[in-house]
Design a protein around this motif. Structure first.
Motif, PDB file in Angstrom:
ATOM      1  N   SER A 127      -1.357 -12.926  -9.485  1.00  0.00           N
ATOM      2  CA  SER A 127      -1.377 -14.353  -9.798  1.00  0.00           C
ATOM      3  C   SER A 127      -2.021 -14.593 -11.151  1.00  0.00           C
ATOM      4  CB  SER A 127      -2.124 -15.138  -8.713  1.00  0.00           C
ATOM      5  OG  SER A 127      -3.512 -14.868  -8.796  1.00  0.00           O
ATOM      6  N   LEU A 128      -1.701 -15.731 -11.733  1.00  0.00           N
ATOM      7  CA  LEU A 128      -2.240 -16.088 -13.041  1.00  0.00           C
ATOM      8  C   LEU A 128      -3.764 -16.105 -13.002  1.00  0.00           C
ATOM      9  CD1 LEU A 128      -1.732 -16.908 -15.953  1.00  0.00           C
ATOM     10  CD2 LEU A 128      -1.505 -19.282 -15.170  1.00  0.00           C
ATOM     11  N   ARG A 129      -4.359 -16.621 -11.919  1.00  0.00           N
ATOM     12  CA  ARG A 129      -5.824 -16.714 -11.870  1.00  0.00           C
ATOM     13  C   ARG A 129      -6.480 -15.336 -11.899  1.00  0.00           C
ATOM     14  NH1 ARG A 129      -4.830 -19.272  -6.469  1.00  0.00           N
ATOM     15  NH2 ARG A 129      -4.773 -17.531  -5.034  1.00  0.00           N
ATOM     16  N   ASP A 130      -5.845 -14.321 -11.289  1.00  0.00           N
ATOM     17  CA  ASP A 130      -6.383 -12.958 -11.353  1.00  0.00           C
ATOM     18  C   ASP A 130      -6.437 -12.481 -12.800  1.00  0.00           C
ATOM     19  OD1 ASP A 130      -6.299 -12.804  -8.498  1.00  0.00           O
ATOM     20  OD2 ASP A 130      -4.269 -11.987  -8.562  1.00  0.00           O
ATOM     21  N   LEU A 131      -5.338 -12.699 -13.510  1.00  0.00           N
ATOM     22  CA  LEU A 131      -5.220 -12.230 -14.887  1.00  0.00           C
ATOM     23  C   LEU A 131      -6.146 -13.000 -15.818  1.00  0.00           C
ATOM     24  CD1 LEU A 131      -1.331 -11.970 -14.918  1.00  0.00           C
ATOM     25  CD2 LEU A 131      -2.982 -10.168 -14.356  1.00  0.00           C
ATOM     26  N   GLN A 132      -6.256 -14.316 -15.606  1.00  0.00           N
ATOM     27  CA  GLN A 132      -7.144 -15.137 -16.425  1.00  0.00           C
ATOM     28  C   GLN A 132      -8.594 -14.708 -16.272  1.00  0.00           C
ATOM     29  OE1 GLN A 132      -5.891 -18.920 -14.797  1.00  0.00           O
ATOM     30  NE2 GLN A 132      -4.726 -19.426 -16.653  1.00  0.00           N
ATOM     31  N   ALA A 133      -9.030 -14.482 -15.040  1.00  0.00           N
ATOM     32  CA  ALA A 133     -10.416 -14.053 -14.804  1.00  0.00           C
ATOM     33  C   ALA A 133     -10.684 -12.733 -15.511  1.00  0.00           C
ATOM     34  CB  ALA A 133     -10.683 -13.929 -13.308  1.00  0.00           C
ATOM     35  N   GLY A 134      -9.747 -11.800 -15.386  1.00  0.00           N
ATOM     36  CA  GLY A 134      -9.910 -10.511 -16.037  1.00  0.00           C
ATOM     37  C   GLY A 134      -9.943 -10.629 -17.555  1.00  0.00           C
ATOM     38  N   PHE A 135      -9.040 -11.413 -18.095  1.00  0.00           N
ATOM     39  CA  PHE A 135      -8.965 -11.578 -19.549  1.00  0.00           C
ATOM     40  C   PHE A 135     -10.263 -12.172 -20.097  1.00  0.00           C
ATOM     41  CE2 PHE A 135      -7.902 -14.128 -23.307  1.00  0.00           C
ATOM     42  CZ  PHE A 135      -7.406 -13.135 -24.144  1.00  0.00           C
ATOM     43  N   VAL A 136     -10.757 -13.228 -19.459  1.00  0.00           N
ATOM     44  CA  VAL A 136     -11.992 -13.889 -19.908  1.00  0.00           C
ATOM     45  C   VAL A 136     -13.177 -12.924 -19.841  1.00  0.00           C
ATOM     46  CG1 VAL A 136     -13.652 -15.715 -19.315  1.00  0.00           C
ATOM     47  CG2 VAL A 136     -11.211 -16.223 -19.398  1.00  0.00           C
ATOM     48  N   ALA A 137     -13.168 -12.030 -18.833  1.00  0.00           N
ATOM     49  CA  ALA A 137     -14.256 -11.061 -18.676  1.00  0.00           C
ATOM     50  C   ALA A 137     -14.126  -9.870 -19.628  1.00  0.00           C
ATOM     51  CB  ALA A 137     -14.306 -10.568 -17.230  1.00  0.00           C
TER      52      ALA A 137
END
Length: 185
Positions: A127-137
Motif C-alpha cells: 500500500s501507498l502508506r507502507d511505502l510513504q512511511a519507509g521513504f520518510v524514514a
C-alpha cells in the motif's frame, strides 16, 4: 547488520477487505515464508511493521493479534524462516499517533531497537502508506503487486525510487542479486 522491514497483510499473507481478525484467516502467500528463509540465510534480520487498527475499532483484541502472530511465527519456522520482531500500531486512522503508517514512527522505533540507521533499508509493502512511511524514514521502498499492490501501482503517486515486483519472493530474488522482473517507478 542487514535489516529488512516487511508489511504483513498483502506481503506475507493474503489480505482481506475486512482485515485479518483471527489465526484461521491468516493464510500465507505462496513463497513468502520461503523468501523470508532465504533472507535469513543471507544474514538479514526480518522485521514486520503492520497497522492493526482492528484493535481500536473493536474487531479483535490483543489476544487474537498475538494468536495470529504465533501462527505466523510457527508457519515461518516450519520452512526454516525466522521473523525477528513484529511491530504494530493498534490505533485507528483518526487517533493522531505517530506509529500508524504512513507516519514513520514505527519504522524509527525499529531502527532504534536494532540500533541501525534506516538509510537504504529495504521496506516492502503493498500500500501507498507502507511505502510513504519507509521513504520518510530513509528506507528503500519496494512495492509488491500482491494484496493491494496492483491497485496501489495503478493509482500512482509512489515515492521516488519505488521499485515494484510481483511478490515478496521476487523482491528477495532482486535483493539477493538473482534476476527478477521488476521496474523502477
Amino acid at each position: 547488520m542487514k535489516l529488512i522491514i516487511l508489511d504483513r497483510d498483502g506481503v506475507i499473507n493474503h489480505d482481506s477487505e475486512s482485515c485479518i481478525k483471527s489465526p484461521h484467516e491468516w493464510i500465507p502467500i505462496p513463497g513468502s515464508l520461503e523468501a523470508i528463509a532465504r533472507l535469513n540465510q543471507a544474514d538479514y534480520r526480518v522485521v514486520v511493521a503492520t497497522n492493526q487498527s482492528g484493535i481500536a475499532r473493536g474487531m479483535f483484541n490483543i489476544m487474537a493479534l498475538n494468536a495470529i502472530h504465533q501462527k505466523m511465527h510457527a508457519a515461518a519456522l516450519s520452512v526454516g524462516a525466522e521473523i525477528d520482531a513484529v511491530f504494530f500500531c493498534p490505533h485507528a486512522a483518526d487517533d493522531g499517533c505517530d506509529c500508524r503508517k504512513p507516519q514513520s514512527g514505527m519504522l524509527h522505533a525499529i531502527g532504534k531497537r536494532f540500533d541501525v540507521s534506516l538509510k537504504g533499508v529495504p521496506t516492502v509493502g503493498d500500500s501507498l502508506r507502507d511505502l510513504q512511511a519507509g521513504f520518510v524514514a530513509g528506507c528503500s521502498p519496494y512495492l509488491v503487486l500482491t494484496g493491494k499492490g496492483e491497485k496501489t501501482l495503478g493509482k500512482g503517486g509512489l515515492p521516488p525510487g519505488t521499485t515494484s515486483y510481483a511478490n515478496l519472493a521476487a523482491v528477495v530474488d532482486h535483493l539477493l542479486k538473482k534476476p527478477a522482473p521488476g521496474h523502477a517507478i
